[in-house]
Write an enzyme that holds these catalytic residues in place. Structure first.
Site, mmCIF file in Angstrom:
data_model
loop_
_atom_site.group_PDB
_atom_site.id
_atom_site.type_symbol
_atom_site.label_atom_id
_atom_site.label_comp_id
_atom_site.label_asym_id
_atom_site.label_seq_id
_atom_site.Cartn_x
_atom_site.Cartn_y
_atom_site.Cartn_z
ATOM 1 N N ASP A 35 -11.039 -0.058 11.017
ATOM 2 C CA ASP A 35 -10.911 -1.327 10.281
ATOM 3 C C ASP A 35 -10.501 -2.439 11.235
ATOM 4 O O ASP A 35 -9.626 -2.238 12.081
ATOM 5 C CB ASP A 35 -9.800 -1.168 9.237
ATOM 6 C CG ASP A 35 -10.268 -1.503 7.843
ATOM 7 O OD1 ASP A 35 -11.350 -2.088 7.687
ATOM 8 O OD2 ASP A 35 -9.531 -1.156 6.894
ATOM 9 N N LYS B 36 -15.212 -1.916 10.520
ATOM 10 C CA LYS B 36 -15.370 -2.424 9.152
ATOM 11 C C LYS B 36 -14.696 -3.785 9.052
ATOM 12 O O LYS B 36 -13.597 -3.979 9.585
ATOM 13 C CB LYS B 36 -14.759 -1.460 8.130
ATOM 14 C CG LYS B 36 -14.824 -1.990 6.703
ATOM 15 C CD LYS B 36 -14.497 -0.935 5.655
ATOM 16 C CE LYS B 36 -13.046 -0.689 5.432
ATOM 17 N NZ LYS B 36 -12.232 -1.864 5.048
ATOM 18 N N GLU C 232 -13.900 -7.101 6.232
ATOM 19 C CA GLU C 232 -13.891 -7.548 4.836
ATOM 20 C C GLU C 232 -14.549 -8.918 4.741
ATOM 21 O O GLU C 232 -14.326 -9.774 5.607
ATOM 22 C CB GLU C 232 -12.447 -7.654 4.327
ATOM 23 C CG GLU C 232 -11.730 -6.307 4.284
ATOM 24 C CD GLU C 232 -10.320 -6.405 3.713
ATOM 25 O OE1 GLU C 232 -9.911 -7.501 3.271
ATOM 26 O OE2 GLU C 232 -9.637 -5.371 3.705
ATOM 27 N N GLU D 282 -15.017 -2.394 -3.504
ATOM 28 C CA GLU D 282 -13.677 -2.021 -3.968
ATOM 29 C C GLU D 282 -13.320 -2.746 -5.268
ATOM 30 O O GLU D 282 -13.395 -3.988 -5.353
ATOM 31 C CB GLU D 282 -12.637 -2.348 -2.875
ATOM 32 C CG GLU D 282 -11.228 -1.977 -3.302
ATOM 33 C CD GLU D 282 -10.225 -1.855 -2.170
ATOM 34 O OE1 GLU D 282 -10.609 -1.936 -0.986
ATOM 35 O OE2 GLU D 282 -9.032 -1.677 -2.482
HETATM 36 O O1 KIV Z 1 -7.957 0.299 4.535
HETATM 37 C C1 KIV Z 1 -8.523 1.071 3.756
HETATM 38 O O2 KIV Z 1 -8.095 2.204 3.510
HETATM 39 C C2 KIV Z 1 -9.744 0.597 3.109
HETATM 40 C C3 KIV Z 1 -10.315 1.437 2.005
HETATM 41 C C4 KIV Z 1 -9.519 1.280 0.784
HETATM 42 C C5 KIV Z 1 -11.744 1.148 1.785
HETATM 43 O O3 KIV Z 1 -10.230 -0.433 3.453
#
Ligand code: KIV
Length: 280
Positions: free
Chosen positions: A84, A114, A116, A183
């Site tokens: 992330d 990833k 957002e 989400e």
């Molecule tokens: O940080 C995380 O765990 C997420 C998931 C909830 C998709 O982004």
């Protein structure tokens, strides 16, 4: 054999094959989830809430994610590892965003990153993909914007919000994202997005029609009694209680003299003992 290719996921969608993604943040749990057969692990910034003790994902840093991604990558051989991008590691400056995404692959060893957000990050997603960085999108209730949303509320409920979410998902796909997390959105909206995209949708609180699902490991393992995620989290175990019981049993046995026994101790040969006794 190497890690699963991100391109397999699109093939799986075309074949109607559903799959599960799970978060992991350290060596032992990453090892266990891969041994269980998970094809894709997310080093989510939920790290902040479930491992580092913050009350949101906002304080998580690039260094936190790099450090934890390295442990997850060391523990695994086959799974795709998605790291992330933390809050403010990609929002302020596209060049800094590129360098940060690069760090997650170069230093962290991640397969993909990833991010957002919707249309406003599409040029950045395109640039990352062109630079060889696989990108997973994340739409709906994006936790880094929880202060903007005013809490953890279901997103995409009005016609305008739903239409924007569908357009954002399409734009992310066009920019080259290989999958998109949905989400906390209504299940019928997630179904529409899933039907309109060729890349897989990965739902969390988005109903049963997504191509894949993701859960936060500590929620599904029941590590916390007092963390109340939204109703989409399902407990598959109650490890918090099991860990407490095991540690209580250990304390009792140490305090009562029942541990350790001969079984957990090391002996010395008789001759050495006699020599020591003689030496005084
Ligand atoms: O940080 C995380 O765990 C997420 C998931 C909830 C998709 O982004």
């Amino acid at each position: 054999m190497g890690r699963l290719s991100i391109h397999k996921l699109k093939e799986w969608k075309a074949q109607g094959r559903r799959f599960a993604m799970i978060t992991a943040y350290d060596y032992p749990t990453a090892r266990l989830v891969e041994q269980a057969g998970i094809p894709i692990i997310l080093v989510g910034d939920s790290l902040g809430s479930v491992v580092l003790g913050y009350d949101s994902t906002v304080p998580v840093t690039m260094d936190d994610i790099v450090y934890h991604t390295r442990a997850v990558v060391r523990a695994t051989e086959k799974a795709i590892v998605v790291a992330d991008m933390p809050f403010m590691s990609y929002q302020a400056d596209p060049n800094e965003a590129m360098r940060n995404a690069g760090r997650l692959l170069k230093e962290g060893g991640a397969t993909a990153v990833k991010l957002e957000g919707g249309s406003h990050i599409v040029p950045l997603v395109r640039r990352m993909v062109e630079a060889g960085i696989p990108v997973m999108g994340h739409l709906g209730l994006t936790p880094q914007s929880v202060n903007q949303f005013g809490g953890h509320k279901v997103q995409g409920k009005t016609p305008a919000a739903a239409a924007k979410l569908i357009a954002d998902a399409r734009a992310l796909e066009d920019a080259g994202a290989f999958a998109v997390v949905l989400e906390t959105i209504p299940a019928p909206l997630a179904r529409m997005v899933t039907e309109r995209l060729a890349i897989p949708t990965i739902g969390i609180g988005a109903g049963p029609h997504c191509d894949a699902q993701v859960q936060v490991l500590h929620d599904m393992l029941g590590i916390y009694d007092d963390r109340r995620p939204l109703k989409h989290a399902k407990r598959y175990a109650v490890l918090g209680a099991a860990i407490r019981d095991a540690v209580r049993a250990y304390i009792e046995e140490v305090e009562g003299g029942a541990f350790p026994t001969a079984e957990h101790s090391f002996e010395m040969d008789e001759a050495t003992l006699a020599e020591l006794a003689q030496a005084g």
